[in-house]
Scaffold this active site. Structure first.
Site, PDB file in Angstrom:
ATOM      1  CG  HIS A 141      -0.092   0.114   2.566  1.00 28.02           C
ATOM      2  ND1 HIS A 141       0.406   1.218   3.050  1.00 28.02           N
ATOM      3  CD2 HIS A 141       0.401  -0.782   2.982  1.00 28.02           C
ATOM      4  CE1 HIS A 141       0.987   1.023   4.277  1.00 28.02           C
ATOM      5  NE2 HIS A 141       1.180  -0.377   4.276  1.00 28.02           N
ATOM      6  CG  HIS A 150      12.168  -2.350 -15.121  1.00 29.23           C
ATOM      7  ND1 HIS A 150      12.900  -3.157 -15.839  1.00 29.23           N
ATOM      8  CD2 HIS A 150      11.377  -3.714 -14.482  1.00 29.23           C
ATOM      9  CE1 HIS A 150      12.643  -4.380 -16.120  1.00 29.23           C
ATOM     10  NE2 HIS A 150      11.877  -4.721 -15.303  1.00 29.23           N
TER      11      HIS A 150
HETATM   12  O1  JB2 Z   1      15.190   3.463 -30.508  1.00 33.98           O
HETATM   13  C1  JB2 Z   1      14.544   2.239 -30.878  1.00 33.98           C
HETATM   14  C2  JB2 Z   1      15.311   0.907 -30.333  1.00 33.98           C
HETATM   15  N1  JB2 Z   1      16.380   0.778 -29.815  1.00 33.98           N
HETATM   16  C3  JB2 Z   1      16.426  -0.551 -29.627  1.00 33.98           C
HETATM   17  N2  JB2 Z   1      13.297   2.290 -31.445  1.00 33.98           N
HETATM   18  C4  JB2 Z   1      12.882   0.760 -31.536  1.00 33.98           C
HETATM   19  N3  JB2 Z   1      11.670   0.982 -32.300  1.00 33.98           N
HETATM   20  N4  JB2 Z   1      13.370  -0.289 -31.341  1.00 33.98           N
HETATM   21  C5  JB2 Z   1      14.580  -0.160 -30.720  1.00 33.98           C
HETATM   22  N5  JB2 Z   1      15.372  -1.125 -30.051  1.00 33.98           N
HETATM   23  C6  JB2 Z   1      15.042  -2.621 -30.107  1.00 33.98           C
HETATM   24  O2  JB2 Z   1      14.608  -3.031 -29.115  1.00 33.98           O
HETATM   25  C7  JB2 Z   1      16.381  -3.318 -30.589  1.00 33.98           C
HETATM   26  O3  JB2 Z   1      16.609  -3.484 -31.928  1.00 33.98           O
HETATM   27  C8  JB2 Z   1      15.710  -4.867 -29.947  1.00 33.98           C
HETATM   28  O4  JB2 Z   1      14.996  -5.780 -30.975  1.00 33.98           O
HETATM   29  C9  JB2 Z   1      14.984  -4.234 -28.795  1.00 33.98           C
HETATM   30  C10 JB2 Z   1      15.420  -4.712 -27.504  1.00 33.98           C
HETATM   31  O5  JB2 Z   1      15.385  -6.268 -27.204  1.00 33.98           O
HETATM   32  P1  JB2 Z   1      16.259  -6.708 -26.173  1.00 33.98           P
HETATM   33  O6  JB2 Z   1      15.576  -8.107 -26.293  1.00 33.98           O
HETATM   34  O7  JB2 Z   1      17.781  -6.376 -26.249  1.00 33.98           O
HETATM   35  O8  JB2 Z   1      15.871  -5.951 -24.919  1.00 33.98           O
HETATM   36  P2  JB2 Z   1      14.279  -5.654 -24.166  1.00 33.98           P
HETATM   37  O9  JB2 Z   1      14.088  -4.152 -24.056  1.00 33.98           O
HETATM   38  O10 JB2 Z   1      13.138  -6.190 -25.213  1.00 33.98           O
HETATM   39  O11 JB2 Z   1      14.312  -6.540 -22.797  1.00 33.98           O
HETATM   40  C11 JB2 Z   1      15.132  -6.150 -21.778  1.00 33.98           C
HETATM   41  O12 JB2 Z   1      14.216  -5.748 -20.636  1.00 33.98           O
HETATM   42  C12 JB2 Z   1      13.514  -6.647 -20.259  1.00 33.98           C
HETATM   43  C13 JB2 Z   1      12.542  -5.874 -19.190  1.00 33.98           C
HETATM   44  C14 JB2 Z   1      15.812  -7.427 -21.389  1.00 33.98           C
HETATM   45  O13 JB2 Z   1      16.922  -6.933 -20.447  1.00 33.98           O
HETATM   46  C15 JB2 Z   1      14.795  -8.370 -20.850  1.00 33.98           C
HETATM   47  O14 JB2 Z   1      15.497  -9.520 -20.423  1.00 33.98           O
HETATM   48  C16 JB2 Z   1      14.013  -7.646 -19.774  1.00 33.98           C
HETATM   49  N6  JB2 Z   1      13.019  -8.637 -19.407  1.00 33.98           N
END
Ligand code: JB2
Length: 215
Positions: A141, A150
């Site tokens: 709460h 996050h």
């Molecule tokens: O400026 C952007 C950009 N920068 C990176 N614009 C857009 N549209 N996309 C962007 N990206 C893309 O985000 C990358 O090309 C990549 O496909 C994606 C990030 O993927 P990644 O798997 O590296 O991280 P995530 O942010 O999806 O997940 C992280 O955070 C989560 C909370 C990881 O640490 C996970 O394990 C975690 N659960």
């Protein structure tokens, strides 16, 4: 760009690991997902959702009538920046709240928030825009979670805890009642916060001790 996109569907920014969990949360609560834009615009699908381009594709999607968007990027600063930009482009930010989450009726949630499976948010807690409450996080709460913070999987906040803008609690981190965690501060996995932490530090351990300066 495909002309068969569902204009009621949600546009996702980011096509990585976080996006997969977000897509499944949205689908679990009956939200169709229309398209992904990713910095890597290589045509592909993520859990069946087409990657239709990079962020330069957003104005075109908006012009087609898509107006609902979710920023599925784990990096707190980048998520905040992209969320603000998407709003300037006329998109509204939707929440992705998994149906297994338990959200108090007196909690107040902003927009663009991820509330993953098994999360609990208790009475009169406030969660600001673009926060992530990852799988199994527990928020008691009267907590205050600032924009684009996050809480990692299985993290837990006791009552009255404040989490600053873009702060990050790693998997399994915890905080005792009433403490404040500063903006841009990171609490390492499993860390236990027993006193206030300033902005922009790295704190690790049990009890969590400051081990680095992120400013
Ligand atoms: O400026 C952007 C950009 N920068 C990176 N614009 C857009 N549209 N996309 C962007 N990206 C893309 O985000 C990358 O090309 C990549 O496909 C994606 C990030 O993927 P990644 O798997 O590296 O991280 P995530 O942010 O999806 O997940 C992280 O955070 C989560 C909370 C990881 O640490 C996970 O394990 C975690 N659960």
């Amino acid at each position: 760009m495909s002309s068969t996109l569902d204009i009621g569907g949600v546009v996702i920014i980011g096509g990585g690991g976080h996006a997969k969990v977000v897509i499944e949360s949205l689908r679990a609560c009956g939200e169709p997902v229309a398209a992904i834009v990713d910095a890597d615009p290589t045509p592909r699908q993520v859990l069946g959702v087409p990657v239709v381009g990079d962020d330069l594709a957003l104005p075109g999607l908006r012009a087609q009538g898509l107006s609902r968007l979710f920023v599925a990027i784990g990096d707190n600063r980048l998520r905040q920046k992209l969320g603000r930009k998407a709003r300037e482009q006329g998109f509204s930010l939707v929440n992705a709240i998994h149906p297994s989450a338990v959200v108090s009726p007196s909690a107040r949630l902003g927009e663009g928030i991820a509330v993953m499976a098994g999360v609990a948010i208790n009475a009169e807690t406030r969660v600001d825009d673009l926060a992530i409450l990852n799988t199994g996080a527990v928020v008691d709460h009267d907590c205050r979670l600032a924009e684009a913070c996050h809480l990692g999987p299985a993290s837990a906040l006791a009552g009255g805890v404040t989490v600053g803008e873009r702060a990050f609690l790693g998997v399994g981190a915890r905080a005792i009642p009433g403490v404040s965690i500063g903006a841009d501060t990171i609490v390492g996995a499993g860390g236990v916060v027993v006193r206030d932490l300033p902005d922009a530090v790295l704190a690790i351990g049990v009890p969590a001790k400051i081990k680095g300066d992120r400013s």
